[in-house]
Every structure is written in C-alpha cells, then in structure tokens.
Design an enzyme around this catalytic site. Sequence first.
Site, mmCIF file in Angstrom:
data_model
loop_
_atom_site.group_PDB
_atom_site.id
_atom_site.type_symbol
_atom_site.label_atom_id
_atom_site.label_comp_id
_atom_site.label_asym_id
_atom_site.label_seq_id
_atom_site.Cartn_x
_atom_site.Cartn_y
_atom_site.Cartn_z
ATOM 1 N N ASN A 50 6.498 20.128 67.320
ATOM 2 C CA ASN A 50 7.509 20.323 66.280
ATOM 3 C C ASN A 50 6.802 20.811 65.011
ATOM 4 O OD1 ASN A 50 7.646 17.892 67.989
ATOM 5 N ND2 ASN A 50 9.801 18.018 67.510
ATOM 6 N N GLU B 29 10.160 16.268 74.305
ATOM 7 C CA GLU B 29 10.622 15.078 73.602
ATOM 8 C C GLU B 29 11.689 14.386 74.411
ATOM 9 O OE1 GLU B 29 12.214 17.066 70.410
ATOM 10 O OE2 GLU B 29 10.242 17.546 69.608
ATOM 11 N N HIS C 166 13.440 25.787 66.143
ATOM 12 C CA HIS C 166 12.100 25.945 65.550
ATOM 13 C C HIS C 166 11.714 27.412 65.379
ATOM 14 C CE1 HIS C 166 10.939 21.833 67.605
ATOM 15 N NE2 HIS C 166 11.799 21.688 66.622
HETATM 16 P P1 FAE Z 1 13.581 25.786 55.896
HETATM 17 O O1 FAE Z 1 13.370 24.324 55.929
HETATM 18 O O2 FAE Z 1 14.497 26.406 56.890
HETATM 19 O O3 FAE Z 1 14.091 26.152 54.419
HETATM 20 C C1 FAE Z 1 14.502 27.441 54.054
HETATM 21 C C2 FAE Z 1 15.573 27.314 52.982
HETATM 22 O O4 FAE Z 1 15.811 28.596 52.413
HETATM 23 C C3 FAE Z 1 16.918 26.827 53.511
HETATM 24 O O5 FAE Z 1 17.367 25.746 52.733
HETATM 25 C C4 FAE Z 1 17.829 28.048 53.367
HETATM 26 O O6 FAE Z 1 19.186 27.708 53.118
HETATM 27 C C5 FAE Z 1 17.196 28.784 52.207
HETATM 28 N N1 FAE Z 1 17.451 30.226 52.199
HETATM 29 C C6 FAE Z 1 17.391 31.085 53.228
HETATM 30 N N2 FAE Z 1 17.651 32.356 52.825
HETATM 31 C C7 FAE Z 1 17.850 32.285 51.470
HETATM 32 C C8 FAE Z 1 18.143 33.262 50.475
HETATM 33 N N3 FAE Z 1 18.257 34.574 50.775
HETATM 34 N N4 FAE Z 1 18.332 32.837 49.207
HETATM 35 C C9 FAE Z 1 18.216 31.519 48.892
HETATM 36 N N5 FAE Z 1 17.942 30.555 49.812
HETATM 37 C C10 FAE Z 1 17.742 30.940 51.085
HETATM 38 O O7 FAE Z 1 12.216 26.582 55.995
HETATM 39 N N6 FAE Z 1 10.926 20.285 63.006
HETATM 40 C C11 FAE Z 1 10.083 19.257 63.178
HETATM 41 O O8 FAE Z 1 8.888 19.375 62.882
HETATM 42 N N7 FAE Z 1 10.531 18.051 63.672
HETATM 43 C C12 FAE Z 1 11.839 17.865 64.037
HETATM 44 O O9 FAE Z 1 12.225 16.758 64.442
HETATM 45 C C13 FAE Z 1 12.735 18.957 63.901
HETATM 46 N N8 FAE Z 1 14.027 18.847 64.292
HETATM 47 C C14 FAE Z 1 14.898 19.870 64.011
HETATM 48 C C15 FAE Z 1 16.254 19.712 64.298
HETATM 49 C C16 FAE Z 1 17.167 20.697 63.943
HETATM 50 C C17 FAE Z 1 18.619 20.530 64.271
HETATM 51 C C18 FAE Z 1 16.718 21.868 63.265
HETATM 52 C C19 FAE Z 1 17.683 22.943 62.838
HETATM 53 C C20 FAE Z 1 15.378 22.027 62.998
HETATM 54 C C21 FAE Z 1 14.464 21.045 63.365
HETATM 55 N N9 FAE Z 1 13.107 21.185 63.080
HETATM 56 C C22 FAE Z 1 12.240 20.158 63.324
HETATM 57 C C23 FAE Z 1 12.574 22.421 62.494
HETATM 58 C C24 FAE Z 1 12.270 22.292 61.001
HETATM 59 O O10 FAE Z 1 13.368 21.726 60.313
HETATM 60 C C25 FAE Z 1 11.923 23.675 60.454
HETATM 61 O O11 FAE Z 1 10.783 24.140 61.146
HETATM 62 C C26 FAE Z 1 11.629 23.656 58.966
HETATM 63 O O12 FAE Z 1 12.742 23.200 58.231
HETATM 64 C C27 FAE Z 1 11.224 25.028 58.473
HETATM 65 O O13 FAE Z 1 10.731 24.891 57.166
HETATM 66 P P2 FAE Z 1 10.669 26.137 56.201
HETATM 67 O O14 FAE Z 1 10.100 25.695 54.918
HETATM 68 O O15 FAE Z 1 10.047 27.272 56.920
#
Ligand code: FAE
Length: 550
Positions: free
Chosen positions: A528, A405, A490
């Site tokens: 991503n 990117e 990621h």
């Molecule tokens: P996620 O969105 O991480 O949600 C998990 C949730 O569970 C979180 O809110 C946690 O706080 C919560 N949690 C964890 N443990 C517990 C517990 N024990 N009890 C209660 N709550 C809990 O999971 N991906 C893209 O496709 N495009 C992008 O442009 C992109 N940019 C990114 C930039 C940054 C800075 C970051 C950090 C990530 C980026 N990502 C991007 C990755 C993407 O946000 C990530 O793959 C997804 O958010 C993962 O989705 P999940 O549903 O797996």
Amino acid sequence: MGDNTLPKRGSNGISRRGFLGRTGSIIGAVALAGHLSPAAAQAAAAAAPGPIGDGARVPVLVIGTGYGGSVAALRLAQAGVDVQMIEMGMNWDTPGPDGKVFPKVTSPDYRSFWLRSRTKAPLSNFLGFPIDKDVPKYTGILDAEDFAGITVYQGRGVGGGSLVNGGMAVTPRRANFAAVLPSVNADEMYDTYYPRANAGLGVGMIDPAWFDTADCYQFSRVGRKHAQRSGFAWTFVPDVYDWDYMKREAAGTATKSALAGEILYGNNAGKKSLVQTYLAQARATGRVTISPLHKVTTVSPAAGGGYTVAIDQLNTTGDTVATKTVTADRVFFAAGSVGTSKLLVKLKATGALPNLNGEVGKGWGENGNVMCGRANHMWDPTGKLQSTIPCSGIDNWDAGGAFAEVAPLPTGIETYASFYLSITKNPNRAEFTWNAATGRADLSWQTAWKQPSITMAKTIFDKINSKEGTIYRTDLFGGNKIWNDTLTYHPLGGAVLDRATDNYGRLHGYTGLYVIDGALIPGNASVNPFVTITALAERNIEKIIATDLP
Ligand code: FAE
C-alpha cells in the site's frame, strides 16, 4: 521574494523560528504534542482564514491536500514560508442530517461520491444483487474516476486519500523499495524518512493479544489460519487507526466508527487522517491557508517571474461559481497521481508549459490491485461484526508476485466469505495523453492488462482453495465475476522521479515547479503506497528547502 525568506535552519533543515514562531494557540500546542482529536482538528480548520483571493501573489502554492501536499505544506511552513493549498474537494467539517460528517459504507448518500448521480461501490453486488443506488449529485468524498479500461478510486476533500482509505501504513521491504526507486538512497529512506513519515502519520500496530480474542477480527484470524495451513507467510499490517480507540469501541465505551461500518466514505472517529496529523500541524504554524472547493485548471509562466495559476471555485454541485488568477513564485503539484498527470499532460500539450519533457504522463500503474472473495465452509464463519480496518496480509511477493490484504466485508451479517485486496507485481504501465477533441486526458490502460495481477493473486488463492476445499465467490462484482479487475485504489506514476523530474521532484524544463505526490512513483510500490509517498515527500522537501529557497 517577500515573506518566504528563510530564517536560520536547524540541523534537520527546519527553522526553529519558523517552527515555533506562530504556534502560541492551544490548538498549536496540542498539535505539536501529538495528533489532534477530530473535534479539535475541526475547530482548527474553522478558525483558519478564508479562501485565496483573485489576484493574490503567494510564495508557494500547493495543488492538492493529500499526503505529498501536506508534507510539503508543513515543512515549508515550519521553515518560515507562507503556503497556499488549493483543494478541489470539500473541507469535511459539517455534519449531515444524521448528525455525522461521514456516512457508513453500507448506507452511501449524497456525501459519498464525487459528482455522480449513482453510487459506484467497489463491491457492486452482494449475494448476486446489485447494491448501487441513485444519489444526488454532490462534491462527495470518493471519486470513482472512469477511464477507458479502469476506474480509479480517489479521495476528494481536505486530506485527499487519507479521508477514504483504510489507513494501512506499510513500509515496503527494503529490497523491494530499491527495485521501485533505484535512484533514491535507500539507507537515507530507511534510516530517516520512513521513520519520519511513520511518526508524522501516527502509525501503530494492533495489539496481537487483543487481535486473538476480538470478535471484530474473526475474519482476519480465519484469513491467518487459511494462509498458514497453505504455507504462506502471514503478517500483521500497521495502520493509522487509533488501536486503543478501537478497543474502547469494542468495549462499548467509545462511539463506534471502525466497528460501525465507517470506511470508504470517511471515518467519524478513530482514524488519524491527515486532518488530524500533518495538516493539523501545518495549520498550527499559522502559515498555511487551505482553499477547499477550488480546482487548479492551468499553470503557466508569469510575465514578471513565477507562475500564473488559474483556479475554478466550485459549488457543491460542481459548477464553477468564480474563476481566480493568482501568481505563485513556486508551485507544487500534489494533486495525486491522476490529478497531477492530467494537469501536466494538458499543460504541455496546450502550450502552457511546453518545455516539460516527454516523460510527463508516462510510467503510470495501478499497483497491481485486484480483489476477490472466497466462500468458506459453514463451520468457518468470518463473523457478523467486522472492523472496517484491515490489519493483516499474506506475503507471497517473492514466490508469486502478490501481497494480499485480508479485507473486511462489514455487512453486519455472517457472510461466510473471506475477502482480499491483492497488490501484485503487474508489469504493465500506461500513459496519460491530452485529447484535444474531448478536452480531457485519456489513459491508455486496458482491462486485459490486469491478467498478470489475476495470475499472481491465484498463486495464493488457488492454493488456499485447494487446501481448504473451498471455491471463489462469484456474487460480489456482478456478472458472476470472480476477480474485480476493473479498478484501482492505488494510482501511481505519471511524473516519475528522475524521469519527468530530477531526483528530488523538480520538474524538468521549469525552475520552481515541483511534483511531490504519488505521481513520482513508477506504477507500483509493492505494498500500500501512502507511507512511501509520505517518506519520499519528506526526503524531497528537505532537499528543496535546503537548496532552492533563498
Ligand atoms: P491524494 O491523497 O490523492 O491527494 C490529492 C489531492 O489533490 C486530492 O485531495 C484531490 O482532490 C486534489 N486535487 C486533484 N486535482 C486537483 C486540482 N486540479 N486542483 C485542486 N486539487 C486537486 O494524493 N493507501 C495506503 O497506503 N493504505 C491504504 O489502506 C489505502 N487504502 C485506500 C483505500 C481507498 C478507498 C482509496 C481510494 C485509496 C487507498 N489508498 C491506500 C491509497 C492512498 O490513499 C493514496 O495512495 C494516497 O492518498 C495518494 O496520495 P497523494 O498525495 O499522491
């Protein structure tokens, strides 16, 4: 099973009665018509019922409010099931002292990091100077979670990673998807679930004509020029940012967000996080309750059926202020790749869920993330105004194993730098294991395992540097490092589909336990990941609603 008895379903597996039954409010009507504005989404959240009570019995409990959890909650609620979502992070709805909910990337404060007393920015240095600073310890929005060989960045709060990410919403090339998840019917994914996910997330593309003239994308046009002069395929990348809103930001008719350095620690406008999309719709059904600052600590079979879930309620300095025990007929693990993996290896090792199989914790990867910067010539400025939202990439996946990117460096000054986040085909996979001595889950990833990522990224940038007569920047990551090889944004895997679970995310060993987040994807998505996480969740929940619920 109480309130989760399913009414008759429509042809898409979604009950019309469940879908329309509780959406009489104005907020509901707006949400169903499209995506909520940040203000309307906040109003909806404020009107929502309070946190889960100790001793509650619920049909479905979802751990986490990121992509997988939000899809599960919405679709279950639409099918007439009441859902409790448990989220360890905050509900980001209250302005700070600057009148904004989220701070800028250039001025991190107490809101920026999850329980750290010093910031840990991915870009740790600028012009060689360290930029991290002390901040009060607070349940902030970005977790820089340190393991022995890697720091894993994750979003914390209602909306999970959608709060902090760049919104790049990429559907992988079909051949690559088939290699990542061979047990999944790709026809169904590309005909039904990717389109459903893209629609639900509000994915759109930058207007190419505007791109060609906008000051804030000069950095991206320089990236295009350099990529094309070296013979690489350059491509626009879709995003969930509201591109019309960004045009208004540029025209000075809307409050600036992407053009005011907002990213990483939240966006106050413009970006459609899950709070404006899936979660707004889920809340509008009236069947979804979210408990922020609640962290699930254990899940175990309950004596009378279902599962006992122990929860710590946190304050904003991370202390436990109450513990709650609730019972759920079904539990969806949607705590993200790291959160879900950590819980599952702990629950297996400590005897809470001993029948989980040996695949739990395995197959974890970092999507091959590696960052670098290039120093451009003085006649090739990248612009002092840079949109925080990337919109383009360089595709050398087939020949070199890298998709890069073109990323912004929104410092507000001319840097003459081109900055990139590469996703590479790194084959290394790590494993989470429970460490009884420390009471924590360890991750076996080693920093040296990033070398394949660097080698693959170099297939692009060595060639561009050679063609342009330029060099790598050494002032961005400290210690004269060229490559930031110690992080990932990621995380993927740890409860891989068709290994730790069946082909729809049902955990082996226990009926009524599901994984529905990035933990299902075996370490690499080739792009991503959040569109793939969302689409896979759409596929799995449809099957689960159709076959598992009475
Ligand atoms: P996620 O969105 O991480 O949600 C998990 C949730 O569970 C979180 O809110 C946690 O706080 C919560 N949690 C964890 N443990 C517990 C517990 N024990 N009890 C209660 N709550 C809990 O999971 N991906 C893209 O496709 N495009 C992008 O442009 C992109 N940019 C990114 C930039 C940054 C800075 C970051 C950090 C990530 C980026 N990502 C991007 C990755 C993407 O946000 C990530 O793959 C997804 O958010 C993962 O989705 P999940 O549903 O797996």
